[in-house]
Motif scaffolding. Structure first.
Motif, PDB file in Angstrom:
ATOM      1  N   GLU A  27      11.369  36.747  -5.361  1.00 33.62           N
ATOM      2  CA  GLU A  27      10.276  36.625  -6.318  1.00 33.62           C
ATOM      3  C   GLU A  27      10.448  35.389  -7.199  1.00 33.62           C
ATOM      4  OE1 GLU A  27       7.243  38.739  -7.212  1.00 33.62           O
ATOM      5  OE2 GLU A  27       7.715  38.527  -5.087  1.00 33.62           O
ATOM      6  N   ARG A  28      11.674  35.149  -7.662  1.00 34.82           N
ATOM      7  CA  ARG A  28      11.919  33.996  -8.531  1.00 34.82           C
ATOM      8  C   ARG A  28      11.609  32.695  -7.793  1.00 34.82           C
ATOM      9  NH1 ARG A  28      16.112  30.617  -9.051  1.00 34.82           N
ATOM     10  NH2 ARG A  28      17.399  31.866  -7.630  1.00 34.82           N
ATOM     11  N   ARG A  29      12.094  32.582  -6.564  1.00 40.86           N
ATOM     12  CA  ARG A  29      11.834  31.354  -5.807  1.00 40.86           C
ATOM     13  C   ARG A  29      10.353  31.216  -5.456  1.00 40.86           C
ATOM     14  NH1 ARG A  29      16.820  30.863  -1.416  1.00 40.86           N
ATOM     15  NH2 ARG A  29      18.517  30.666  -2.942  1.00 40.86           N
ATOM     16  N   ALA A  30       9.698  32.331  -5.173  1.00 42.38           N
ATOM     17  CA  ALA A  30       8.271  32.280  -4.847  1.00 42.38           C
ATOM     18  C   ALA A  30       7.462  31.820  -6.045  1.00 42.38           C
ATOM     19  CB  ALA A  30       7.785  33.638  -4.361  1.00 42.38           C
ATOM     20  N   ARG A  31       7.805  32.316  -7.238  1.00 40.14           N
ATOM     21  CA  ARG A  31       7.088  31.869  -8.440  1.00 40.14           C
ATOM     22  C   ARG A  31       7.285  30.377  -8.664  1.00 40.14           C
ATOM     23  NH1 ARG A  31       9.024  36.881 -10.479  1.00 40.14           N
ATOM     24  NH2 ARG A  31      10.793  35.825 -11.486  1.00 40.14           N
ATOM     25  N   THR A  32       8.517  29.911  -8.421  1.00 40.41           N
ATOM     26  CA  THR A  32       8.771  28.472  -8.539  1.00 40.41           C
ATOM     27  C   THR A  32       7.947  27.690  -7.529  1.00 40.41           C
ATOM     28  OG1 THR A  32      11.029  28.874  -9.324  1.00 40.41           O
ATOM     29  CG2 THR A  32      10.548  26.682  -8.440  1.00 40.41           C
ATOM     30  N   GLY A  33       7.893  28.205  -6.298  1.00 37.00           N
ATOM     31  CA  GLY A  33       7.117  27.533  -5.263  1.00 37.00           C
ATOM     32  C   GLY A  33       5.632  27.512  -5.559  1.00 37.00           C
ATOM     33  N   GLY A  39       6.513  44.793  -7.580  1.00 41.62           N
ATOM     34  CA  GLY A  39       7.520  43.989  -6.927  1.00 41.62           C
ATOM     35  C   GLY A  39       7.001  43.353  -5.651  1.00 41.62           C
ATOM     36  N   GLY A  40       7.405  42.127  -5.421  1.00 39.98           N
ATOM     37  CA  GLY A  40       7.037  41.418  -4.206  1.00 39.98           C
ATOM     38  C   GLY A  40       5.696  40.737  -4.246  1.00 39.98           C
ATOM     39  N   ASP A  41       5.037  40.719  -5.393  1.00 43.72           N
ATOM     40  CA  ASP A  41       3.705  40.120  -5.466  1.00 43.72           C
ATOM     41  C   ASP A  41       3.740  38.626  -5.178  1.00 43.72           C
ATOM     42  OD1 ASP A  41       2.710  42.553  -6.058  1.00 43.72           O
ATOM     43  OD2 ASP A  41       2.230  42.147  -8.150  1.00 43.72           O
ATOM     44  N   ALA A  42       4.672  37.909  -5.787  1.00 39.46           N
ATOM     45  CA  ALA A  42       4.688  36.456  -5.658  1.00 39.46           C
ATOM     46  C   ALA A  42       5.030  36.020  -4.242  1.00 39.46           C
ATOM     47  CB  ALA A  42       5.672  35.847  -6.663  1.00 39.46           C
ATOM     48  N   ILE A  43       6.042  36.629  -3.633  1.00 37.66           N
ATOM     49  CA  ILE A  43       6.423  36.224  -2.286  1.00 37.66           C
ATOM     50  C   ILE A  43       5.338  36.606  -1.286  1.00 37.66           C
ATOM     51  CG2 ILE A  43       7.741  38.324  -1.834  1.00 37.66           C
ATOM     52  CD1 ILE A  43       8.503  34.741  -0.595  1.00 37.66           C
ATOM     53  N   ALA A  44       4.669  37.736  -1.502  1.00 38.23           N
ATOM     54  CA  ALA A  44       3.564  38.126  -0.619  1.00 38.23           C
ATOM     55  C   ALA A  44       2.410  37.131  -0.743  1.00 38.23           C
ATOM     56  CB  ALA A  44       3.092  39.541  -0.956  1.00 38.23           C
ATOM     57  N   THR A  70       6.074  23.903   3.135  1.00 38.38           N
ATOM     58  CA  THR A  70       6.618  24.776   4.167  1.00 38.38           C
ATOM     59  C   THR A  70       8.077  25.129   3.891  1.00 38.38           C
ATOM     60  OG1 THR A  70       5.117  23.896   5.839  1.00 38.38           O
ATOM     61  CG2 THR A  70       7.096  24.995   6.630  1.00 38.38           C
ATOM     62  N   PHE A  71       8.902  24.140   3.605  1.00 38.30           N
ATOM     63  CA  PHE A  71      10.313  24.406   3.355  1.00 38.30           C
ATOM     64  C   PHE A  71      10.515  25.281   2.116  1.00 38.30           C
ATOM     65  CE2 PHE A  71      11.047  21.630   6.721  1.00 38.30           C
ATOM     66  CZ  PHE A  71      12.403  21.520   7.006  1.00 38.30           C
ATOM     67  N   PRO A  72       9.803  25.055   1.005  1.00 37.43           N
ATOM     68  CA  PRO A  72       9.946  25.971  -0.127  1.00 37.43           C
ATOM     69  C   PRO A  72       9.578  27.407   0.204  1.00 37.43           C
ATOM     70  CG  PRO A  72       8.974  23.921  -0.869  1.00 37.43           C
ATOM     71  CD  PRO A  72       9.022  23.860   0.630  1.00 37.43           C
ATOM     72  N   LEU A  73       8.566  27.614   1.051  1.00 35.17           N
ATOM     73  CA  LEU A  73       8.194  28.979   1.447  1.00 35.17           C
ATOM     74  C   LEU A  73       9.353  29.655   2.178  1.00 35.17           C
ATOM     75  CD1 LEU A  73       6.343  31.373   2.033  1.00 35.17           C
ATOM     76  CD2 LEU A  73       5.382  30.059   3.958  1.00 35.17           C
ATOM     77  N   PHE A  74       9.951  28.973   3.137  1.00 35.75           N
ATOM     78  CA  PHE A  74      11.067  29.560   3.871  1.00 35.75           C
ATOM     79  C   PHE A  74      12.263  29.793   2.953  1.00 35.75           C
ATOM     80  CE2 PHE A  74       8.683  28.392   7.573  1.00 35.75           C
ATOM     81  CZ  PHE A  74       9.134  29.234   8.572  1.00 35.75           C
ATOM     82  N   SER A  89       4.866  37.148   8.733  1.00 33.94           N
ATOM     83  CA  SER A  89       6.088  37.224   9.539  1.00 33.94           C
ATOM     84  C   SER A  89       7.262  36.543   8.843  1.00 33.94           C
ATOM     85  CB  SER A  89       5.855  36.581  10.905  1.00 33.94           C
ATOM     86  OG  SER A  89       4.860  37.287  11.624  1.00 33.94           O
ATOM     87  N   ILE A  90       7.020  35.426   8.198  1.00 33.71           N
ATOM     88  CA  ILE A  90       8.090  34.712   7.493  1.00 33.71           C
ATOM     89  C   ILE A  90       8.623  35.571   6.352  1.00 33.71           C
ATOM     90  CG2 ILE A  90       8.588  32.718   6.019  1.00 33.71           C
ATOM     91  CD1 ILE A  90       6.439  31.210   7.742  1.00 33.71           C
ATOM     92  N   VAL A  91       7.717  36.162   5.575  1.00 35.26           N
ATOM     93  CA  VAL A  91       8.132  37.008   4.451  1.00 35.26           C
ATOM     94  C   VAL A  91       8.905  38.221   4.955  1.00 35.26           C
ATOM     95  CG1 VAL A  91       7.288  38.466   2.570  1.00 35.26           C
ATOM     96  CG2 VAL A  91       6.256  36.217   2.964  1.00 35.26           C
ATOM     97  N   ALA A  92       8.417  38.853   6.021  1.00 38.61           N
ATOM     98  CA  ALA A  92       9.092  40.045   6.555  1.00 38.61           C
ATOM     99  C   ALA A  92      10.462  39.682   7.125  1.00 38.61           C
ATOM    100  CB  ALA A  92       8.224  40.693   7.629  1.00 38.61           C
TER     101      ALA A  92
END
Length: 436
Positions: A62-68, A2-7, A46-50, A308-311
């Motif tokens: 995770e879903r949004r990170a994979r899309t990004g 869990g959290g692989d994509a957003i990390a 940048t905006f997709p990451l946030f 920091s953004i992810v946390a």
């Protein structure tokens, strides 16, 4: 896990900042292209990451990170390779493969158009048949050192067409022929001898002969044409026949919608601060701006921003998330210490002291415009920062000049010396770059 994509999404930002830091740590090894590319990625990402980071649930992040990540990689194979290089072994699993082209590159009306091609003997032969290369003229030339030793070049030629257009005549206006050399082994250029071109290629190298005595030679030579009527050329008609009339699809476009969505409050402010900083760094794409942009300062201000953004986005309540993003804005802006005033760039006569030539760019005069444009030369120099011999060198951009004549040789980029420019034996107004 869990959290692989957003990390990974956050790690790409931190990896980009690390690339920028390393490529700009000293003007003697400054890699302008690497800095530009790493900063440019974050214009549209940048905006997709946030947005991914501030999703309410771990599954949503995770879903949004994979899309990004998919959106970021769909720009092409080279972008995906860049992303995987930053992420390491896990990148192959986390970054989706890029969609390949579904057919030849085409205009909106479905007609084929030329792509970027490696210079081979066959390509050189095609171009010699379709364009009047003996009448081609140099419009622009840029020779630049990337890193410590890699010499690259970009050449823009104006070449008249040799083939007939719809009315049975040859087109009066020249087309643009761009030549990129990845590793230059020799450059000899004189703006007084910049008409007439011969393209040559063998198994490993390619060369462009310029005038009677000029040459641009190296490895990884590629040609790109800007010719809206290319489909009427010999090479274009053959490509049109091979491609067939079926389908008007151009090169595969990005398949997914831009994953911006709604972003408001402190997260939006933080995203705007970060994006603006990266756009500021991206300004090194203009050689005249490298003396006023400090990528190192931006890297210091935003160190660890991805983590920091992810946390911050993973905090449980909206209030805590907003407070965390507000703190990030305060930390980042506090470290920045104010904006750089472009007028503060040093314009001292830095050509007479110890220096390394990092970039030379020439633009030929254009008398055909409604308002004639004079020729122009731009230099980027690495010069000592001060009396401390161990201190990193800085970039210096002398005032632009409008030389009546411009000469350049490979030797000008070799080692530390005294870069001199002036009215040598070539007459008043001549700019000759040499070492003494």
């Amino acid at each position: 896990m869990g959290g692989d994509a957003i990390a990974a999404y956050g790690a790409l930002l931190d990896g980009s900042l690390a690339l920028i830091r390393e490529a700009s740590r000293d003007a003697r090894s400054f890699d302008r292209a690497t800095v530009y590319r790493a900063a440019d990625v974050w214009d549209n990402n940048t905006f997709p990451l946030f947005r991914a980071a501030r999703a309410r649930t771990a599954w949503g992040r995770e879903r949004r990170a994979r899309t990004g990540l998919r959106w970021m990689s769909e720009l092409g194979p080279s972008r995906r390779e860049w992303m995987v290089g930053l992420l390491g072994p896990e990148g192959e699993r986390l970054v989706p493969p890029s969609a390949g082209p579904v057919g030849p590159d085409r205009n909106p009306d479905g007609r084929v158009r030329p792509g970027r091609r490696r210079l081979t003997a066959d390509v050189a032969g095609e171009l010699a048949l379709d364009y009047l290369l003996p009448r081609a003229e140099v419009r622009r030339l840029r020779v630049e050192v990337r890193g410590e030793r890699r010499l690259t070049a970009s050449l823009e030629l104006a070449a008249p067409r040799a083939y007939a257009v719809e009315d049975g005549s040859t087109a009066r206006h020249s087309v643009t022929m761009a030549v990129d050399v990845d590793r230059v082994t020799e450059v000899v250029f004189d703006s007084a001898d910049a008409s007439g071109v011969v393209l040559r290629a063998d198994a490993d190298t390619g060369s462009v002969r310029l005038g009677a005595g000029g040459v641009l030679r190296g490895d990884g030579v590629h040609i790109r044409l800007e010719d809206r009527l290319w489909y009427l050329s010999r090479a274009g008609r053959r490509a049109q026949a091979e491609a067939g009339a079926a389908g008007r699809a151009a090169r595969e476009a990005r398949g997914s919608r831009e994953p911006w969505g709604r972003l408001s409050g402190p997260a939006r402010i933080a995203a705007e601060v970060l994006r603006d900083a990266m756009l500021h760094v991206r300004g090194v794409g203009h050689p005249t701006s490298v003396g006023v942009i400090s990528p190192q300062d931006v890297c210091d201000a935003f160190e660890g921003a991805g983590r920091s953004i992810v946390a911050s986005g993973a905090l449980r309540t909206r209030g805590r998330r907003d407070a965390a993003f507000e703190r990030l804005v305060g930390e980042w802006t506090g470290r920045c210490g104010g904006e750089v005033d472009p007028r503060a760039v040093s314009r001292e006569a830095g050509l007479s002291g110890p220096a390394m030539l990092r970039l030379a760019r020439y633009r030929a005069p254009d008398e055909d415009r409604p308002m004639p444009q004079p020729g122009e030369a731009v230099l980027n120099l690495a010069v000592p920062s001060g009396e401390d011999a161990g201190a990193p060198w800085r970039m210096h951009v002398p005032e632009r000049c409008e030389p009546a004549r411009f000469q350049l040789r490979t030797e000008a980029f070799r080692g530390i010396g005294r870069v001199v420019a002036g009215d040598f034996e070539n007459g008043p107004g001549a700019l000759l770059i040499a070492r003494r």
